[in-house]
Enzyme design. Structure first.
Site, PDB file in Angstrom:
ATOM      1  N   ALA A  16      36.159  49.226  34.487  1.00  0.00           N
ATOM      2  CA  ALA A  16      34.296  48.949  35.200  1.00  0.00           C
ATOM      3  C   ALA A  16      34.400  47.653  35.546  1.00  0.00           C
ATOM      4  O   ALA A  16      35.560  47.416  35.893  1.00  0.00           O
ATOM      5  CB  ALA A  16      34.228  48.719  33.444  1.00  0.00           C
ATOM      6  N   GLY A  57      38.445  51.454  32.234  1.00  0.00           N
ATOM      7  CA  GLY A  57      37.978  52.850  32.243  1.00  0.00           C
ATOM      8  C   GLY A  57      38.190  53.905  32.891  1.00  0.00           C
ATOM      9  O   GLY A  57      37.647  54.717  33.073  1.00  0.00           O
ATOM     10  N   GLU A  65      40.131  55.755  31.011  1.00  0.00           N
ATOM     11  CA  GLU A  65      38.853  56.502  30.262  1.00  0.00           C
ATOM     12  C   GLU A  65      38.356  57.637  30.675  1.00  0.00           C
ATOM     13  O   GLU A  65      38.248  58.574  29.930  1.00  0.00           O
ATOM     14  CB  GLU A  65      38.077  54.863  29.110  1.00  0.00           C
ATOM     15  CG  GLU A  65      38.885  54.433  28.321  1.00  0.00           C
ATOM     16  CD  GLU A  65      37.103  53.231  28.207  1.00  0.00           C
ATOM     17  OE1 GLU A  65      37.571  52.679  29.130  1.00  0.00           O
ATOM     18  OE2 GLU A  65      38.180  53.151  27.111  1.00  0.00           O
ATOM     19  N   GLU A  93      41.370  46.081  29.139  1.00  0.00           N
ATOM     20  CA  GLU A  93      40.121  44.876  28.892  1.00  0.00           C
ATOM     21  C   GLU A  93      41.105  43.781  27.968  1.00  0.00           C
ATOM     22  O   GLU A  93      39.973  42.871  27.872  1.00  0.00           O
ATOM     23  CB  GLU A  93      39.513  45.774  27.745  1.00  0.00           C
ATOM     24  CG  GLU A  93      38.719  46.814  28.911  1.00  0.00           C
ATOM     25  CD  GLU A  93      39.424  48.378  28.882  1.00  0.00           C
ATOM     26  OE1 GLU A  93      41.092  47.996  28.113  1.00  0.00           O
ATOM     27  OE2 GLU A  93      38.921  49.507  29.279  1.00  0.00           O
TER      28      GLU A  93
HETATM   29  N1  CAA Z   1      36.357  45.461  38.909  1.00  0.00           N
HETATM   30  C1  CAA Z   1      35.921  44.668  39.685  1.00  0.00           C
HETATM   31  N2  CAA Z   1      36.631  44.739  41.025  1.00  0.00           N
HETATM   32  C2  CAA Z   1      37.846  45.301  40.757  1.00  0.00           C
HETATM   33  C3  CAA Z   1      38.324  45.658  39.705  1.00  0.00           C
HETATM   34  C4  CAA Z   1      37.745  45.871  38.602  1.00  0.00           C
HETATM   35  N3  CAA Z   1      38.276  46.387  37.766  1.00  0.00           N
HETATM   36  N4  CAA Z   1      39.664  45.922  40.425  1.00  0.00           N
HETATM   37  C5  CAA Z   1      39.855  45.113  41.670  1.00  0.00           C
HETATM   38  N5  CAA Z   1      39.428  44.916  42.357  1.00  0.00           N
HETATM   39  C6  CAA Z   1      38.613  44.433  43.094  1.00  0.00           C
HETATM   40  C7  CAA Z   1      39.022  43.069  43.442  1.00  0.00           C
HETATM   41  O1  CAA Z   1      38.788  42.055  42.864  1.00  0.00           O
HETATM   42  C8  CAA Z   1      39.900  43.065  44.877  1.00  0.00           C
HETATM   43  O2  CAA Z   1      38.601  42.389  45.580  1.00  0.00           O
HETATM   44  P1  CAA Z   1      39.184  41.560  46.651  1.00  0.00           P
HETATM   45  O3  CAA Z   1      39.695  42.046  48.178  1.00  0.00           O
HETATM   46  O4  CAA Z   1      36.880  41.071  47.104  1.00  0.00           O
HETATM   47  O5  CAA Z   1      39.423  40.350  46.361  1.00  0.00           O
HETATM   48  C9  CAA Z   1      40.386  44.225  45.408  1.00  0.00           C
HETATM   49  O6  CAA Z   1      39.596  45.088  44.365  1.00  0.00           O
HETATM   50  C10 CAA Z   1      41.605  44.763  44.593  1.00  0.00           C
HETATM   51  O7  CAA Z   1      42.340  44.167  43.738  1.00  0.00           O
HETATM   52  P2  CAA Z   1      43.210  42.957  43.908  1.00  0.00           P
HETATM   53  O8  CAA Z   1      43.096  42.073  45.444  1.00  0.00           O
HETATM   54  O9  CAA Z   1      43.324  42.238  42.665  1.00  0.00           O
HETATM   55  O10 CAA Z   1      44.275  44.413  44.324  1.00  0.00           O
HETATM   56  P3  CAA Z   1      46.354  44.185  42.786  1.00  0.00           P
HETATM   57  O11 CAA Z   1      46.981  44.742  43.899  1.00  0.00           O
HETATM   58  O12 CAA Z   1      46.834  42.531  43.668  1.00  0.00           O
HETATM   59  O13 CAA Z   1      45.703  44.422  42.213  1.00  0.00           O
HETATM   60  C11 CAA Z   1      45.088  45.081  40.341  1.00  0.00           C
HETATM   61  C12 CAA Z   1      45.593  45.466  41.313  1.00  0.00           C
HETATM   62  C13 CAA Z   1      45.855  45.154  39.189  1.00  0.00           C
HETATM   63  C14 CAA Z   1      44.668  46.787  39.482  1.00  0.00           C
HETATM   64  C15 CAA Z   1      44.218  44.658  39.767  1.00  0.00           C
HETATM   65  O14 CAA Z   1      42.986  44.393  40.800  1.00  0.00           O
HETATM   66  C16 CAA Z   1      42.899  44.702  38.408  1.00  0.00           C
HETATM   67  O15 CAA Z   1      44.425  43.876  37.395  1.00  0.00           O
HETATM   68  N6  CAA Z   1      42.516  44.690  38.266  1.00  0.00           N
HETATM   69  C17 CAA Z   1      41.118  44.283  37.470  1.00  0.00           C
HETATM   70  C18 CAA Z   1      41.888  45.799  35.962  1.00  0.00           C
HETATM   71  C19 CAA Z   1      41.044  46.205  34.847  1.00  0.00           C
HETATM   72  O16 CAA Z   1      41.222  44.165  34.338  1.00  0.00           O
HETATM   73  N7  CAA Z   1      40.551  46.406  34.585  1.00  0.00           N
HETATM   74  C20 CAA Z   1      39.823  46.503  33.462  1.00  0.00           C
HETATM   75  C21 CAA Z   1      37.946  46.620  33.209  1.00  0.00           C
HETATM   76  S1  CAA Z   1      37.149  46.039  31.770  1.00  0.00           S
HETATM   77  C22 CAA Z   1      37.025  48.095  31.196  1.00  0.00           C
HETATM   78  O17 CAA Z   1      37.021  48.501  32.119  1.00  0.00           O
HETATM   79  C23 CAA Z   1      36.082  48.213  30.653  1.00  0.00           C
HETATM   80  C24 CAA Z   1      35.871  49.440  30.033  1.00  0.00           C
HETATM   81  O18 CAA Z   1      36.945  49.907  29.227  1.00  0.00           O
HETATM   82  C25 CAA Z   1      34.865  50.337  30.467  1.00  0.00           C
END
Ligand code: CAA
Length: 258
Positions: free
Chosen positions: A65, A109, A112, A132
């Site tokens: 998400a 998400g 999921e 999460e």
């Molecule tokens: N939401 C918003 N933006 C996101 C994102 C997310 N889930 N995942 C990545 N991005 C964005 C980053 O902020 C980044 O943006 P900028 O270039 O503006 O900084 C861009 O995408 C590229 O990401 P990274 O620079 O972080 O890329 P990376 O290769 O270094 O890392 C990753 C990749 C490990 C997937 C890392 O991006 C990450 O950990 N993302 C978040 C994963 C996460 O926590 N997901 C769960 C979300 S909560 C949820 O989903 C709730 C639910 O159950 C419904």
């Protein structure tokens, strides 16, 4: 129909929906989930489509998400607007087979959403996880329910409590993933599988899906009863007559989805 956050493509009887927010690794926001729901409903209603693929980019199916959006939410808003329930689960209404073709990250998400599909095909670089907990929330789009059903309670607890990722091999061993392909071949391979499914008699494919999904929602006796009713119903279709006649006459079947 044109969309901002997804791409759609139709090749014969196979529809492919590509999640397309490349700047944020296909993070799932409301606009994307609304568009995905609309595309899915459209293809499900289209008599020319027999199977649907949902995919992302090489680097990410979906990284979860949209955290930037969620960071501003409060309880009152998410409860009042029924966050997730409002628009994330349209896919559950789709009666045709839906395949997730996962390359790269399928996190939170994203994992999921993949689990809401009927099966997951993965590229060798796929990574699955429910991180999460690191954000102070629990999985909210079915992760605590579908993951243990797919991979066992132990592994679901491991993934959701540590927030770690598992690779494609571990996910296949655990039962989350149906098959693994080299990244460069994923879409071709999944498209071929989808084409094979789309060439099957549609009503029967829909009944297979409905019956297997029923096994998640009910007791064994009730599930068997439901399966038997649908099995009997197959004998009312023209495609059962054709499929069996073709076998007996040693010729390819010509299904009419009727
Ligand atoms: N939401 C918003 N933006 C996101 C994102 C997310 N889930 N995942 C990545 N991005 C964005 C980053 O902020 C980044 O943006 P900028 O270039 O503006 O900084 C861009 O995408 C590229 O990401 P990274 O620079 O972080 O890329 P990376 O290769 O270094 O890392 C990753 C990749 C490990 C997937 C890392 O991006 C990450 O950990 N993302 C978040 C994963 C996460 O926590 N997901 C769960 C979300 S909560 C949820 O989903 C709730 C639910 O159950 C419904």
């Amino acid at each position: 129909m044109s969309y901002n956050t997804i791409l759609t493509n139709v090749d014969g009887k196979v529809a492919t929906i590509t999640l397309h927010r490349p700047q944020v690794l296909n993070a799932l926001n409301d606009e994307l989930m609304d568009e995905l729901g609309a595309a899915l409903m459209g293809f499900d209603a289209d008599d020319n489509i027999g199977c649907i693929i949902i995919t992302g980019s090489e680097k990410a199916f979906a990284a979860g998400a949209d955290v930037a959006k969620m960071a501003k939410y409060n309880f009152q808003e998410v409860y009042r607007h029924d966050y997730i329930s409002r628009n994330w689960e349209q896919i559950r209404k789709v009666r045709k087979p839906v395949i997730a073709a996962v390359s790269g990250y399928a996190l939170g998400g994203g994992c999921e959403l993949a689990m809401m599909c009927d099966m997951i095909m993965a590229a060798e670089n796929a990574k699955f996880g429910q991180p999460e907990i690191k954000l102070g929330i629990i999985p909210g789009a079915g992760g605590t329910q579908r993951l243990p059903r797919a991979v066992s309670k132990a592994k679901a607890m491991d993934l959701a409590l540590t927030g770690r990722m598992m690779d494609a091999n571990e996910a296949e061993r655990a039962g989350l993933v149906a098959r693994i392909f080299p990244q460069a071949e994923l879409l071709n391979e999944v498209s071929a599988i989808a084409k094979g499914i789309a060439d099957m008699p549609l009503l029967t494919a829909m009944m297979v899906k409905e019956s297997i999904n029923a096994s998640y929602e009910t007791t064994l006796s009730e599930g068997i009863r439901f399966e038997r009713r649908l099995f009997h119903a197959c004998f009312g279709t023209n495609d059962q007559k054709e499929g069996m006649a073709a076998f007996v006459e040693k010729r390819p079947a010509k299904f009419t989805n009727s």
